[in-house]
Write an enzyme that holds these catalytic residues in place. Sequence first.
Site, PDB file in Angstrom:
ATOM      1  CE1 TYR A  72      -4.390   7.930   6.047  1.00 54.89           C
ATOM      2  CE2 TYR A  72      -2.289   7.339   5.093  1.00 54.89           C
ATOM      3  CZ  TYR A  72      -3.196   7.257   6.128  1.00 54.89           C
ATOM      4  OH  TYR A  72      -2.898   6.508   7.243  1.00 54.89           O
ATOM      5  CD  GLN A  80      -2.761   1.421   2.321  1.00 54.88           C
ATOM      6  OE1 GLN A  80      -2.274   1.621   3.433  1.00 54.88           O
ATOM      7  NE2 GLN A  80      -4.061   1.358   2.114  1.00 54.88           N
ATOM      8  CB  ALA A 115      -8.493  -4.957   8.180  1.00 56.09           C
ATOM      9  NE  ARG A 116     -12.417  -3.874  12.010  1.00 54.80           N
ATOM     10  CZ  ARG A 116     -13.549  -3.211  12.075  1.00 54.80           C
ATOM     11  NH1 ARG A 116     -13.887  -2.588  13.190  1.00 54.80           N
ATOM     12  NH2 ARG A 116     -14.364  -3.146  11.036  1.00 54.80           N
TER      13      ARG A 116
HETATM   14  C1  LIG Z   1      -5.087  -1.488  13.412  1.00 54.82           C
HETATM   15  C2  LIG Z   1      -5.555  -1.039  12.064  1.00 54.82           C
HETATM   16  C3  LIG Z   1      -4.677  -0.339  11.221  1.00 54.82           C
HETATM   17  C4  LIG Z   1      -5.107   0.071   9.956  1.00 54.82           C
HETATM   18  N1  LIG Z   1      -4.210   0.678   9.113  1.00 54.82           N
HETATM   19  C5  LIG Z   1      -4.597   0.976   7.839  1.00 54.82           C
HETATM   20  C6  LIG Z   1      -3.665   1.497   6.908  1.00 54.82           C
HETATM   21  O1  LIG Z   1      -2.468   1.640   7.188  1.00 54.82           O
HETATM   22  N2  LIG Z   1      -4.116   1.798   5.675  1.00 54.82           N
HETATM   23  C7  LIG Z   1      -5.429   1.620   5.312  1.00 54.82           C
HETATM   24  O2  LIG Z   1      -5.800   1.900   4.181  1.00 54.82           O
HETATM   25  N3  LIG Z   1      -6.326   1.118   6.172  1.00 54.82           N
HETATM   26  C8  LIG Z   1      -5.945   0.778   7.407  1.00 54.82           C
HETATM   27  N4  LIG Z   1      -6.843   0.220   8.275  1.00 54.82           N
HETATM   28  C9  LIG Z   1      -8.242   0.023   7.807  1.00 54.82           C
HETATM   29  C10 LIG Z   1      -8.472  -1.380   7.258  1.00 54.82           C
HETATM   30  O3  LIG Z   1      -7.695  -1.626   6.102  1.00 54.82           O
HETATM   31  C11 LIG Z   1      -9.945  -1.576   6.879  1.00 54.82           C
HETATM   32  O4  LIG Z   1     -10.255  -0.601   5.907  1.00 54.82           O
HETATM   33  C12 LIG Z   1     -10.887  -1.447   8.069  1.00 54.82           C
HETATM   34  O5  LIG Z   1     -10.341  -2.039   9.218  1.00 54.82           O
HETATM   35  C13 LIG Z   1     -12.226  -2.114   7.762  1.00 54.82           C
HETATM   36  O6  LIG Z   1     -12.047  -3.462   7.406  1.00 54.82           O
HETATM   37  P1  LIG Z   1     -12.344  -4.674   8.447  1.00 54.82           P
HETATM   38  O7  LIG Z   1     -13.748  -4.537   8.887  1.00 54.82           O
HETATM   39  O8  LIG Z   1     -12.095  -5.901   7.644  1.00 54.82           O
HETATM   40  O9  LIG Z   1     -11.402  -4.518   9.595  1.00 54.82           O
HETATM   41  C14 LIG Z   1      -6.445  -0.207   9.536  1.00 54.82           C
HETATM   42  C15 LIG Z   1      -7.294  -0.930  10.382  1.00 54.82           C
HETATM   43  C16 LIG Z   1      -6.865  -1.340  11.625  1.00 54.82           C
HETATM   44  C17 LIG Z   1      -7.816  -2.125  12.491  1.00 54.82           C
HETATM   45  S1  SF4 Z   2     -11.300  -8.344  18.546  1.00 53.04           S
HETATM   46 FE1  SF4 Z   2     -10.995  -6.138  18.864  1.00 53.04          FE
HETATM   47  S2  SF4 Z   2      -8.772  -5.876  19.049  1.00 53.04           S
HETATM   48 FE2  SF4 Z   2      -9.125  -7.909  18.169  1.00 53.04          FE
HETATM   49  S3  SF4 Z   2      -8.979  -7.588  15.948  1.00 53.04           S
HETATM   50 FE3  SF4 Z   2     -11.142  -7.454  16.510  1.00 53.04          FE
HETATM   51  S4  SF4 Z   2     -11.468  -5.259  16.831  1.00 53.04           S
HETATM   52 FE4  SF4 Z   2      -9.263  -5.575  16.890  1.00 53.04          FE
END
Ligand SMILES: Cc1cc2nc3c(=O)[nH]c(=O)nc-3n(C[C@H](O)[C@H](O)[C@H](O)COP(=O)(O)O)c2cc1C
Ligand code: SF4
Length: 401
Positions: free
Chosen positions: A178, A109, A353-354
């Site tokens: 950004y 990225q 992501a999470r």
């Molecule tokens: C700890 C953390 C760090 C993240 N850092 C970035 C990042 O550097 N760049 C980015 O585009 N999104 C970042 N995100 C956002 C994730 O890529 C994603 O868009 C968001 O968590 C929603 O997806 P999810 O529901 O699968 O977690 C971050 C998310 C988390 C939880």
């Molecule tokens: S449980 Fe909570 S701390 Fe663990 S990945 Fe999911 S949101 Fe993040």
Amino acid sequence: MTAKSNEGSAPVRTLFEPVRLGPITLKNRIIKAATFEGASPKGAVSDELIAFHQRVAAGGAAMTTVAYLAVSPDGRTDRHCVVLGDEAVPGLRRLTDAVHAAGAAASAQIGHAGPVANARSNRAASLAPSRRFSPSGTLTRAVSDDDIGRITEEYRRGAANAVEAGFDCIEIHLGHNYLLSAFLSPKLNRRTDQWGGSLANRARFPRQVVSAVRDVVGDKVAVTAKLNMADGVAGGFWMDESVEFARLLESDGALDALELTGGSSLSNPMYLFRGEAPRREFAATLPAPLRAGFRVVGSSFLREYPFEEAYFLPYARQFLAALTMPLILLGGVNRLDTVESAVGEGFSFVAMARALLREPDLVSRWERGVSDAGLCIHCNKCMPTIYSGTRCVLVGGNASH
Ligand SMILES: Cc1cc2nc3c(=O)[nH]c(=O)nc-3n(C[C@H](O)[C@H](O)[C@H](O)COP(=O)(O)O)c2cc1C
Ligand code: SF4
């Protein structure tokens, strides 16, 4: 080069079969989305950073995304962010070698943090389309025409170095306010020159960068972009313009896929995440003088939105209806049946992501049929861990390292 079509995507497409992403082949349709790893002290690739991605790669995702790689020192979020200069190549090469050996592809990225950059940490003014106060209380500097030329060249050099380092895919950050996303926002971009005003003008810099990146990498690697569908901020970038902007990207033909996101790291981060706002944990990462101020503004900066499985799906469907290029669904995906139905209705890939921070081996567990849902509870307490080594707080110890 023309954009690839998602037409003809049959509902029977299986998740765990090889699939093309532009010039590369991924082993399945699940991508680990960017989570800034907080494991590059002073910008150096560490063994922890490599181990983080090795775990994800060994856990079954087809591709892991290394985040976030700045194209220039003033584009870092803070000074512990990798800059994609020539000196970064050997460390990143070790990382991509480890990911490949573990059976996955690696995406870089790349971006410029613009107004989201921490000016104090970087010891350089943050850049923005127009001058404004940043959340850290410093004034941003409006980019000049020279900056736009320089930063475009830095994207070229950064993308070329990422290819040199062995990445299979370049993901250009066009989200979360950004720099390039800030240019798209009518609220943040108040310029009256050729880079501001109409959507065509606000889109000029992001489109120029996307084309420059494709130009330099050719057909050697895939190029994707992570685009805000909606900033979640009054007066910001919303669906009325983001679908139109995506059509422009599609007609430029420089991208192999578009990952759909939303929210603003500047003024509405919880729009990205939904679920519980980790106010106490976030405040604890701030220096004492800022902590008192955060008590006053914390609940509006980190305002909560209820979590729903695949919360961006209703917006993303509008992109699916308007575009033919491959799309990557993102946001709150935690269940295997969500992925199956998203692919069935035409999304080419799903990014998580999470769910993969919580369980880096979730995809392999799904593939082996030993699970059909993730264990992440969307508490968002991993968010503030980006300053100390990104990890799920529910996993014992410093589990992601
Ligand atoms: C700890 C953390 C760090 C993240 N850092 C970035 C990042 O550097 N760049 C980015 O585009 N999104 C970042 N995100 C956002 C994730 O890529 C994603 O868009 C968001 O968590 C929603 O997806 P999810 O529901 O699968 O977690 C971050 C998310 C988390 C939880
Ligand atoms: S449980 Fe909570 S701390 Fe663990 S990945 Fe999911 S949101 Fe993040």
